[in-house]
Scaffold this motif. Structure first.
Motif, PDB file in Angstrom:
ATOM      1  N   GLU A 110       7.279  -9.302  -8.655  1.00 41.06           N
ATOM      2  CA  GLU A 110       6.779  -7.438  -8.417  1.00 41.06           C
ATOM      3  C   GLU A 110       4.676  -7.716  -7.602  1.00 41.06           C
ATOM      4  N   VAL A 111       4.599  -7.146  -6.993  1.00 40.69           N
ATOM      5  CA  VAL A 111       2.775  -7.320  -6.580  1.00 40.69           C
ATOM      6  C   VAL A 111       2.742  -6.576  -6.999  1.00 40.69           C
ATOM      7  N   VAL A 112       1.242  -6.976  -7.636  1.00 39.63           N
ATOM      8  CA  VAL A 112       0.382  -6.122  -8.855  1.00 39.63           C
ATOM      9  C   VAL A 112      -1.176  -6.138  -8.195  1.00 39.63           C
ATOM     10  N   ALA A 113      -1.275  -6.876  -7.503  1.00 37.86           N
ATOM     11  CA  ALA A 113      -2.660  -7.205  -6.889  1.00 37.86           C
ATOM     12  C   ALA A 113      -2.695  -7.805  -5.826  1.00 37.86           C
ATOM     13  N   THR A 114      -3.015  -6.584  -4.472  1.00 40.15           N
ATOM     14  CA  THR A 114      -3.703  -7.651  -2.804  1.00 40.15           C
ATOM     15  C   THR A 114      -5.353  -7.708  -2.522  1.00 40.15           C
ATOM     16  N   ASN A 172       0.756  -1.346  -0.011  1.00 39.83           N
ATOM     17  CA  ASN A 172       0.264   0.492   0.109  1.00 39.83           C
ATOM     18  C   ASN A 172       1.282   1.210   0.272  1.00 39.83           C
ATOM     19  N   ARG A 173       1.577   1.250   0.781  1.00 42.64           N
ATOM     20  CA  ARG A 173       2.571   2.506   0.819  1.00 42.64           C
ATOM     21  C   ARG A 173       2.989   2.504  -0.608  1.00 42.64           C
ATOM     22  N   GLY A 174       3.291   1.690  -1.139  1.00 39.86           N
ATOM     23  CA  GLY A 174       4.909   1.238  -2.555  1.00 39.86           C
ATOM     24  C   GLY A 174       3.930   1.753  -3.416  1.00 39.86           C
ATOM     25  N   ASN A 175       3.107   2.748  -3.548  1.00 37.41           N
ATOM     26  CA  ASN A 175       1.890   2.545  -4.156  1.00 37.41           C
ATOM     27  C   ASN A 175       0.847   3.242  -4.105  1.00 37.41           C
ATOM     28  N   SER A 176       1.242   4.727  -2.712  1.00 37.22           N
ATOM     29  CA  SER A 176       0.556   5.625  -3.195  1.00 37.22           C
ATOM     30  C   SER A 176       0.309   5.954  -4.244  1.00 37.22           C
ATOM     31  N   ASP A 177       0.188   6.593  -5.354  1.00 41.29           N
ATOM     32  CA  ASP A 177       0.050   6.808  -6.212  1.00 41.29           C
ATOM     33  C   ASP A 177      -1.372   6.532  -7.407  1.00 41.29           C
ATOM     34  N   SER A 178      -1.509   5.348  -7.165  1.00 45.23           N
ATOM     35  CA  SER A 178      -3.030   4.837  -7.848  1.00 45.23           C
ATOM     36  C   SER A 178      -3.292   3.554  -6.362  1.00 45.23           C
ATOM     37  N   TRP A 179      -3.489   4.179  -5.188  1.00 43.58           N
ATOM     38  CA  TRP A 179      -4.178   3.067  -3.520  1.00 43.58           C
ATOM     39  C   TRP A 179      -4.099   3.989  -2.771  1.00 43.58           C
ATOM     40  N   ARG A 180      -5.317   4.114  -2.332  1.00 41.44           N
ATOM     41  CA  ARG A 180      -5.362   5.638  -0.886  1.00 41.44           C
ATOM     42  C   ARG A 180      -4.918   4.093   0.502  1.00 41.44           C
ATOM     43  N   PRO A 181      -4.442   5.362   1.291  1.00 40.84           N
ATOM     44  CA  PRO A 181      -3.841   4.355   2.350  1.00 40.84           C
ATOM     45  C   PRO A 181      -5.072   3.196   3.131  1.00 40.84           C
ATOM     46  N   LEU A 182      -4.804   2.488   3.451  1.00 36.10           N
ATOM     47  CA  LEU A 182      -5.546   0.905   3.944  1.00 36.10           C
ATOM     48  C   LEU A 182      -6.691   1.632   5.146  1.00 36.10           C
ATOM     49  N   VAL A 183      -7.193   1.063   5.369  1.00 35.50           N
ATOM     50  CA  VAL A 183      -8.709   1.183   6.439  1.00 35.50           C
ATOM     51  C   VAL A 183      -8.018   0.845   7.271  1.00 35.50           C
ATOM     52  N   PRO A 184      -8.272   1.311   8.442  1.00 36.22           N
ATOM     53  CA  PRO A 184      -7.228   0.791   9.831  1.00 36.22           C
ATOM     54  C   PRO A 184      -7.760  -0.553  10.464  1.00 36.22           C
ATOM     55  N   VAL A 185      -8.761  -0.793   9.343  1.00 32.87           N
ATOM     56  CA  VAL A 185      -9.164  -2.788   9.846  1.00 32.87           C
ATOM     57  C   VAL A 185      -7.746  -3.451  10.057  1.00 32.87           C
ATOM     58  N   PHE A 186      -7.210  -2.821   9.014  1.00 33.44           N
ATOM     59  CA  PHE A 186      -5.785  -4.343   8.504  1.00 33.44           C
ATOM     60  C   PHE A 186      -4.685  -3.780   8.928  1.00 33.44           C
TER      61      PHE A 186
END
Length: 260
Positions: free
Chosen positions: A92-96, A55-69
């Motif tokens: 490379e991580v491409v999906a989660t 999540n932190r490494g893809n902040s250009d296309s992904w909002r911060p995680l909900v605190p649930v995780f």
């Protein structure tokens, strides 16, 4: 006792069918793993830290995680959550995709969300930061028992449009059900995402837009909708998928592994 997640081999051989119909779930996991590989994605289990780093490494296309995780903020543990990681041929991580279990025998989604207990290990501190959550749909009062929150969903831009949204959410729901015997699976989607049809492609039978007001650190403020389904609907959806696709037949080794 902590139930360790497997870390090697094809995904179906890593999974144990503890609850639910072995043949249906085994066939589904085999089809889903094959379908992901056909799209250039190899699936495996990861850690909550892996999810946070992605999540932190893809902040250009992904909002911060909900605190649930978030283990630090949300109090989630490896016993109450799992993470699926999809990698391309270069590793490379491409999906989660992730899931978290809640046990609410005496309370409901509405109460747990409004109290912020659903999101934070320290709800009082969260309220002091002016975080809040309000769910207006009446169904929130009826979502009780063993409830799985499905989220942590992300696809790298070059892997969008490959129909992964029909595969990974179903794997997550199916594995959560067979691991925890869940009563409900829920998801929270931004209204724009719902309008784009992602919740329906993910197989949710019930979706209500614009029913959640959420302010959550570090996510920020957003309005979103709620998706939900019960376990019988989950299994019916998997059966319908296998009816529509050319699902592989389970080999004896995979069938044996799935049942143990």
């Amino acid at each position: 006792m902590k139930e360790p997640l497997p870390t090697s081999g094809r995904l179906p051989t890593q999974l144990k069918v503890k609850y639910g119909p072995v043949d249906l779930l085994g066939r589904f996991f085999l089809w889903a793993d094959t379908a992901a590989r056909e799209r250039g994605v190899t699936l495996s289990f990861g850690s909550l830290q892996d999810l946070l780093e992605a999540n932190r490494g893809n902040s250009d296309s992904w909002r911060p995680l909900v605190p649930v995780f978030d283990e630090a903020l949300g109090g989630v543990t490896p016993e109450t959550a799992f993470v699926l990681i999809g990698r391309n041929k270069d590793g490379e991580v491409v999906a989660t995709q992730a899931a978290r279990l809640y046990d609410w025998p005496e309370t409901s989604l509405k109460d747990e969300a409004a109290s912020l207990r659903m999101f934070y290990a320290d709800p009082d501190a969260a309220f002091a930061r002016e975080n809040r959550c309000k769910i207006t749909t009446p169904i929130a009062e009826k979502i009780t028992g063993r409830v799985v929150f499905s989220g942590g969903i992300w696809y790298r831009r070059d892997f969008r449009g490959k129909d992964l949204g029909t595969i990974l959410p179903r794997i997550s729901r199916a594995y959560a059900f067979t691991r925890w015997n869940s009563d409900f699976t829920i998801g929270m989607y931004a209204d724009a995402v719902i309008a784009g049809g992602l919740a329906e492609r993910a197989g949710y039978t019930k979706v209500e837009r614009n029913c959640i007001e959420l302010v959550a650190s570090p996510l920020g403020e957003m309005r979103c909708g709620l998706s939900w389904m019960q376990s019988d609907e989950l299994l019916a959806d998997l059966a319908a998928i296998l009816d529509r696709v050319r699902a592989p037949v389970m080999g004896s080794r995979i069938a044996e592994d799935a049942n143990h």
